[in-house]
Design a protein around this motif. Structure first.
Motif, short mmCIF file in Angstrom:
data_model
loop_
_atom_site.label_atom_id
_atom_site.label_comp_id
_atom_site.label_asym_id
_atom_site.label_seq_id
_atom_site.Cartn_x
_atom_site.Cartn_y
_atom_site.Cartn_z
N SER A 17 0.88 -1.23 -0.18
CA SER A 17 -0.17 -0.06 0.00
C SER A 17 0.92 1.32 0.22
O SER A 17 0.31 2.40 -0.66
CB SER A 17 -0.88 -0.14 1.11
OG SER A 17 -0.15 -0.07 2.25
N THR A 21 0.59 3.98 -2.73
CA THR A 21 0.58 5.19 -2.53
C THR A 21 1.24 6.60 -3.23
O THR A 21 1.16 7.39 -3.70
CB THR A 21 0.23 5.53 -0.85
OG1 THR A 21 -0.85 4.82 -0.43
CG2 THR A 21 -0.08 7.03 -0.58
N PRO A 30 -3.04 13.91 -1.58
CA PRO A 30 -3.37 12.69 -0.80
C PRO A 30 -4.85 12.81 -0.35
O PRO A 30 -5.33 11.54 -0.35
CB PRO A 30 -2.38 13.19 0.54
CG PRO A 30 -1.28 14.12 0.01
CD PRO A 30 -1.81 14.71 -0.99
N ILE A 33 -6.25 10.77 -3.22
CA ILE A 33 -6.12 9.48 -3.14
C ILE A 33 -6.91 8.64 -2.08
O ILE A 33 -7.26 7.35 -2.36
CB ILE A 33 -4.54 9.03 -2.79
CG1 ILE A 33 -3.61 9.78 -3.69
CG2 ILE A 33 -4.16 7.76 -2.73
CD1 ILE A 33 -2.05 9.83 -3.55
N ARG A 37 -9.32 5.61 -3.21
CA ARG A 37 -8.94 4.17 -2.85
C ARG A 37 -10.00 3.72 -1.94
O ARG A 37 -10.32 2.62 -2.18
CB ARG A 37 -7.90 4.56 -1.60
CG ARG A 37 -7.34 3.16 -0.58
CD ARG A 37 -6.27 3.60 0.25
NE ARG A 37 -5.92 2.54 0.84
CZ ARG A 37 -4.95 2.29 1.96
NH1 ARG A 37 -4.29 3.48 2.07
NH2 ARG A 37 -4.69 1.32 2.54
N TRP A 76 -5.04 7.99 6.60
CA TRP A 76 -4.74 7.68 5.34
C TRP A 76 -4.32 9.18 4.44
O TRP A 76 -3.39 9.10 3.65
CB TRP A 76 -5.74 6.99 4.48
CG TRP A 76 -5.76 5.43 4.62
CD1 TRP A 76 -4.98 4.81 5.68
CD2 TRP A 76 -6.63 4.60 4.37
NE1 TRP A 76 -5.25 3.65 5.75
CE2 TRP A 76 -6.44 3.38 4.86
CE3 TRP A 76 -7.95 4.64 3.42
CZ2 TRP A 76 -7.20 2.23 4.67
CZ3 TRP A 76 -8.69 3.45 3.26
CH2 TRP A 76 -8.22 2.23 3.76
N GLY A 80 -0.38 9.98 3.29
CA GLY A 80 -0.05 10.56 1.95
C GLY A 80 0.92 11.67 1.86
O GLY A 80 1.73 11.66 1.03
N SER A 88 9.16 4.61 0.83
CA SER A 88 7.87 3.93 1.59
C SER A 88 8.25 2.89 2.13
O SER A 88 7.51 2.28 3.20
CB SER A 88 7.34 3.15 0.06
OG SER A 88 8.33 2.45 -0.56
N LEU A 217 -4.60 -1.02 -4.29
CA LEU A 217 -4.76 -0.22 -3.00
C LEU A 217 -6.39 -0.14 -2.58
O LEU A 217 -6.40 -0.16 -1.49
CB LEU A 217 -4.23 1.12 -3.49
CG LEU A 217 -4.02 1.84 -2.34
CD1 LEU A 217 -3.12 1.56 -1.09
CD2 LEU A 217 -3.66 3.44 -2.78
#
Length: 305
Positions: A17, A21, A30, A33, A37, A76, A80, A88, A217
């Motif tokens: 994930s 991302t 973000p 996303i 998602r 989340w 982001g 990551s 994702l």
């Protein structure tokens, strides 16, 4: 054997994930996303809801919505923004500190007296984080910002608080319904903001790389991922299911090195084993109890039937 395969598959989904991302940050902010998602996750979750025998309760209290917002809508977004300034792989390791924050908040908020192994776990976890932070900032080729790294602790704090409040107040809510509301409230919060910030974002969704990222994702990791986790939990118990926490950091590091050319540095070599040791100590009493029960199954029947 089946539960083990499910566990490995779930670890791959959740460990990836951070990669997906990171990839999507090339196209969206973000908040967008998170919205996309959760939208993809909701689409994947709907068939399970339709065939569920338990009717979905649409009358919920604001307090419940705030609790489920701590599972996705808020953290989340933090993730982001955090991934805009750190690798990551590092984010995957820092994400594994969630159980440590859960114990810390249990001590502070619920006044629960910690076990000795949990105290040692917190201490080792703290040392691991300091080592990771220090060497990540020094490593050549590593993307690192202390402010962005600290945002990951906002992520893990949200996860920990969500876990505490769900276990305290909402144990009777079916897991599938928790998953629905987790995704639904994230869509309702992030959707309008995303449309204001990036009104043309939906036009990019059809791009192959974007659609693939959102498919994994959103639909797989965020939608089916919850279902798989609860299947593992039901079939093999919570102690086995929590093993996913141990594996996810290794997956995030491996994928970051292979696909994003992120460096392997000494901080990871030292910090990751310490995090795993910390997590093991955190769950040591539960693992030990499980072994006792399995070796003498009839002994505890009266107490737990």
């Amino acid at each position: 054997m089946r539960s083990t395969l499910y566990l490995l598959f779930l670890s791959l989904l959740w460990g990836s994930s951070f990669l997906w991302t990171k990839q999507l940050l090339n196209y969206f902010q973000p908040t967008t996303i998170v919205f996309l998602r959760c939208l993809f996750g909701m689409i994947a979750l709907l068939p399970f809801l339709l065939f569920s025998k338990v009717k979905l309760d649409l009358k919920v209290q604001p307090k419940f919505l705030l609790v489920v917002a701590l599972a996705a809508a808020i953290p989340w977004n933090f993730m982001g923004f955090a991934l805009q300034g750190i690798d990551s792989g590092l984010s995957g390791i820092l994400n594994a500190t969630t159980p440590l924050f859960a114990v810390l908040f249990s001590i502070v908020l619920l006044k629960i007296k910690p076990l000795r192994n949990q105290i040692f776990s917190l201490l080792i976890g703290f040392i691991a984080v300091v080592i990771l932070m220090f060497f990540s900032g020094q490593a050549i080729g590593s993307q690192f910002s202390i402010a962005h790294a600290l945002l990951m602790f906002g992520v893990t704090s949200c996860y920990a608080l969500n876990s505490i409040f769900v276990n305290k107040y909402y144990t009777t809510v079916p897991p599938l319904h928790l998953s629905f509301w987790t995704l639904a409230i994230a869509i309702m919060i992030n959707g309008p903001i995303s449309l204001l910030m990036e009104p043309k974002a939906m036009l990019t969704v059809g791009t192959p790389s974007v659609f693939l990222s959102l498919l994994v994702l959103g639909s797989l990791s965020s939608g089916l991922g919850y279902v798989i986790f609860y299947v593992i939990n039901s079939a093999s118990g919570p102690i086995f299911a929590v093993m996913v926490t141990f594996i996810v950091p290794f997956v995030s590091i491996l994928l970051g090195v292979i696909f994003l050319n992120e460096p392997l540095h000494i901080g990871i070599a030292i910090g990751l084993p310490l995090i795993v040791t910390s997590l093991f100590l955190m769950n040591f009493h539960s693992i030990k109890f499980r072994k006792v029960v399995e070796s003498a199954p009839g002994k505890f029947d009266d107490d737990f039937s």
